[in-house]
Design a protein around this motif. Structure first.
Motif, PDB file in Angstrom:
ATOM      1  N   THR A  22     -25.677   3.629  47.876  1.00 46.95           N
ATOM      2  CA  THR A  22     -24.749   2.893  47.018  1.00 46.95           C
ATOM      3  C   THR A  22     -24.946   3.363  45.581  1.00 46.95           C
ATOM      4  O   THR A  22     -25.977   3.948  45.239  1.00 46.95           O
ATOM      5  N   PRO A  60     -24.575   7.830  43.575  1.00 45.98           N
ATOM      6  CA  PRO A  60     -25.568   7.267  44.515  1.00 45.98           C
ATOM      7  C   PRO A  60     -26.749   8.218  44.698  1.00 45.98           C
ATOM      8  O   PRO A  60     -26.608   9.431  44.577  1.00 45.98           O
ATOM      9  N   ALA A  65     -30.324   1.991  48.453  1.00 46.94           N
ATOM     10  CA  ALA A  65     -29.289   0.962  48.346  1.00 46.94           C
ATOM     11  C   ALA A  65     -29.622   0.017  47.201  1.00 46.94           C
ATOM     12  O   ALA A  65     -30.768  -0.437  47.072  1.00 46.94           O
ATOM     13  N   ASP A  67     -28.147  -3.504  45.173  1.00 43.76           N
ATOM     14  CA  ASP A  67     -27.209  -4.629  45.322  1.00 43.76           C
ATOM     15  C   ASP A  67     -26.559  -5.022  44.009  1.00 43.76           C
ATOM     16  O   ASP A  67     -25.925  -6.077  43.906  1.00 43.76           O
TER      17      ASP A  67
END
Length: 529
Positions: A22, A60, A65, A67
């Motif tokens: 992400t 990314p 990852a 949030d």
């Protein structure tokens, strides 16, 4: 497997096979811990490093990852990472998933500082070169659900008793390591445990903790290839969800097989072989009606008889009770084991006869009953075992009667050994219909007589045939030249065999053939070789 555990397993597989990536916006304040690790771990050698080190938060970082506030997952399995595990990652306190597995160049110790990752649910660091001990401080990781630390041969030290606080842990695999010490009794508090694998740790010692009986959700427990000792805890009968229990290759494990374990009604696989367990086979285990695979072999101190009550194990497909001191007869009631596929009862002082009733084992594909004191005749009724492919009945000196012509129905039989017995009569011509036969050994049966059946020429797959040390007579069948797969033919020590050597056999002399001068008037025709 319980639905929740299945979902957790799917999540774990997803962590390994996917690489959640992400944008890093909102997480750049934590990026320095990752950047330091990246630059110290031979980044040029990484298989994937897309985005790593970028200062643009919209780009990314491979396997990371975010949030929007914190880094929550790092997945870098099979990425050719070199270097050590960074203690600085202790600052990633909101991390929930971490996978660095299958990086064999990854080394160093497991950082005790990571205990601050209290939100971590999944930790995969297997098949690496990490060393040192298991940090007791990790007991603070009370949210952990899934820990895989196997195939780390340099991992040492003991199993921390403090980890008992990981009460949510449902799977832990720490096998093929160098960990030592005992199995912590405190782990009895891990009441959510479903899968616990601690095998191939030869330095593990001590006893099997009776307190682990509180792990009532445990489905798989593997503790084999260790140095554990003592007895099998009868209290483990409370593990009512246990389906798979492997305690094999623990030579110091002793005591008896607990009759109380009969309450393990979900148990489908139980392997306790190559141990020092003694005593008898519990008749109460007949209540284990889910059992499919039971292996109790190479336990020389195991005695008593084969329980007729076990006939209620109707799902049993694999049963190994060989190289033991179990005696008595073969229970005719076992004919109810209609799912039986692989039955091995050799090298034991068994007596009695081969039960004709076992014909109902129509699914059986392998039977080994050799080196016993079994007597009586070969049951003609076994012709119903139409799936039988491998039948070994050799070195049973009291086995008598004739070779059943009816066994010609065993069309799948590829290996048959009945030697060193007292069987008599003739070689059944009907056995020529055993079209799958590849290895047939009937030697050292001095009471076998009659002639060599020409009909056996139809055994086109036969590559090994031993009929030596018998009383067979007559001539060598010329039709056996059709045995085009023959590789090893032994017909020596048959003093009544006569006639000349068939010229038709000339094409068979790429095989190893033993006739020897003990046969009368056997000669090779000119140009046969």
């Amino acid at each position: 497997m319980a639905p929740l555990c299945f979902l957790l397993l799917v999540a774990s597989i997803t962590l390994y096979t996917s690489h959640a990536t992400t944008p890093m916006c909102g997480c750049m304040s934590q990026a320095s811990a990752l950047t330091d690790f990246y630059h110290s771990s031979n980044p040029e050698g990484w298989t994937h490093s897309d985005g790593w080190g970028s200062t643009n938060c919209s780009i990314p970082w491979y396997g990371v990852a975010c949030d929007g506030v914190s880094i929550i997952s790092i997945g870098l399995p099979s990425n050719n990472i070199t270097g050590t595990l960074p203690s600085s990652w202790s600052s990633l306190v909101n991390m929930s998933q971490l996978s660095l597995s299958d990086n064999p160049k990854l080394s160093g110790a497991l950082p005790p500082e990571w205990s601050s990752m209290t939100q971590l649910t999944t930790l995969f660091i297997y098949h690496t070169n990490v060393s040192g001990t298991l940090p007791s401080s990790w007991s603070n990781m009370s949210s952990l659900l899934d820990v895989l630390l196997y195939l780390n041969p340099l991992l040492s030290g003991s199993l921390p008793p403090e980890w008992s606080s990981m009460s949510k842990l449902w799977r832990m695999q720490i096998y093929a390591t160098n960990v030592s010490g005992t199995l912590p009794s405190t782990w009895s508090d891990m009441t959510s445990m479903v899968d616990l694998e601690l095998y191939s740790n030869p330095r593990l010692s001590g006893s099997l903790p009776s307190g682990w009986a509180s792990m009532s959700k445990l489905s798989s427990l593997y503790i084999f290839g260790t140095n554990v000792s003592g007895t099998l805890p009868s209290s483990w009968s409370n593990m009512s969800s246990l389906g798979d229990l492997l305690l094999l290759s623990n030579p110091l494990l002793s005591g008896t097989l607990p009759p109380e374990w009969s309450s393990m009604s979900q148990l489908s696989r139980l392997q306790i072989y190559a141990t020092s367990v003694s005593g008898t086979l519990p008749s109460t285990w007949s209540n284990m009606t889910s059992m499919t695979n039971l292996q109790l072999y190479s336990n020389p101190m195991l005695s008593g008889t084969l329980p007729s009550e076990w006939s209620s194990m109707a799902k049993l497909s694999t049963l190994y009770i060989f190289a033991t001191n179990v005696s008595g007869t073969l229970p005719s009631s076992w004919s109810n084991m209609t799912s039986m596929g692989d039955l091995q009862l050799f090298s034991t002082p068994l007596i009695g006869t081969l039960p004709p009733q076992w014909q109902s084992m129509s699914m059986v594909w392998r039977i080994f009953i050799f080196e016993t004191s079994i007597s009586g005749a070969l049951p003609s009724s076994w012709r119903s075992m139409s799936n039988l492919g491998d039948l070994l009945l050799f070195s049973n000196p009291l086995l008598s009667g004739t070779l059943p012509p009816e066994w010609s129905n065993m069309s799948q039989l590829s290996r048959l050994r009945i030697y060193g017995s007292n069987v008599s009569g003739t070689l059944p011509s009907s056995w020529g219909n055993m079209a799958s036969m590849a290895n047939l050994q009937l030697h050292s049966n001095p009471m076998l007589s009659g002639t060599l059946p020409s009909e056996w020429s139809k055994m086109s797959k036969l590559n090994t045939l031993y009929i030596n040390g018998t009383n067979v007579s007559g001539t060598l069948p010329s039709l056996w030249s059709n045995m085009s797969s023959m590789m090893d033919l032994q017909l020596h020590l048959n003093p009544m065999l006569s006639g000349s050597f068939p010229a038709e056999w000339s094409g068979m002399f790429q095989v190893q053939t033993s006739l020897r001068p003990t046969c009368r008037e056997l000669c090779l025709p000119r140009g046969a070789i």
